[in-house]
Motif scaffolding. Structure first.
Motif, PDB file in Angstrom:
ATOM      1  N   TYR A  57      42.177  41.778  32.856  1.00 11.93           N
ATOM      2  CA  TYR A  57      43.613  41.949  32.620  1.00 11.93           C
ATOM      3  C   TYR A  57      44.273  42.882  33.625  1.00 11.93           C
ATOM      4  O   TYR A  57      45.304  43.472  33.360  1.00 11.93           O
ATOM      5  CB  TYR A  57      43.906  42.433  31.187  1.00 11.93           C
ATOM      6  N   THR A  58      43.670  43.027  34.777  1.00  5.80           N
ATOM      7  CA  THR A  58      44.287  43.773  35.863  1.00  5.80           C
ATOM      8  C   THR A  58      44.409  42.842  37.047  1.00  5.80           C
ATOM      9  O   THR A  58      43.857  41.742  37.051  1.00  5.80           O
ATOM     10  CB  THR A  58      43.448  45.004  36.259  1.00  5.80           C
ATOM     11  N   PHE A  60      47.993  47.211  36.645  1.00  4.43           N
ATOM     12  CA  PHE A  60      47.864  47.021  35.206  1.00  4.43           C
ATOM     13  C   PHE A  60      49.220  47.237  34.573  1.00  4.43           C
ATOM     14  O   PHE A  60      49.850  48.271  34.770  1.00  4.43           O
ATOM     15  CB  PHE A  60      46.859  48.019  34.622  1.00  4.43           C
ATOM     16  N   ARG A 111      44.469  48.710  41.953  1.00  9.03           N
ATOM     17  CA  ARG A 111      44.486  47.966  40.703  1.00  9.03           C
ATOM     18  C   ARG A 111      45.895  47.978  40.115  1.00  9.03           C
ATOM     19  O   ARG A 111      46.567  48.991  40.099  1.00  9.03           O
ATOM     20  CB  ARG A 111      43.510  48.612  39.731  1.00  9.03           C
TER      21      ARG A 111
END
Length: 103
Positions: free
Chosen positions: A56-57, A97, A95
């Motif tokens: 989910y990143t 998110f 990353r």
């Protein structure tokens, strides 16, 4: 034996009805929802094209390219194609998110 043409006619009628409904509600030209533009599309492209882990990143550079072109369906589509065509431009280790996701 039953005639296969009756089934083909029924399928064609359903298909035409679906297309007419889609066009009546302008579903072929509507702007994608914020959830898709800000989260789903960048994460999916990161996973599919850049082998990002499915956690989910996503890749921050991919996310920035999609967000910059978020106004219309065609601009989001062109940004997605750009990201897919030029992987060397979007190699990143930062990353992304989306903390505001409620799911």
């Amino acid at each position: 034996m039953k005639s296969p043409t009756k089934w083909l006619i029924a399928i064609a009628i359903v298909f035409i009805a679906l297309i007419a409904t889609m066009r009546a509600y302008n579903l072929d030209r509507t702007r994608p929802s914020e959830r898709y533009v800000y989260h789903v599309i960048p994460v999916a492209l990161s996973v599919l094209y850049y082998h990002w882990p499915y956690d989910y990143t996503g890749n921050h550079t991919v996310e920035a390219a999609i967000i910059a072109q978020r106004d219309t369906v065609s601009s989001v589509s062109s940004a997605m194609q750009e990201v897919a065509r030029h992987p060397e431009k979007y190699q990143d280790t930062q990353r992304y998110f989306w903390r505001a996701d409620d799911r």
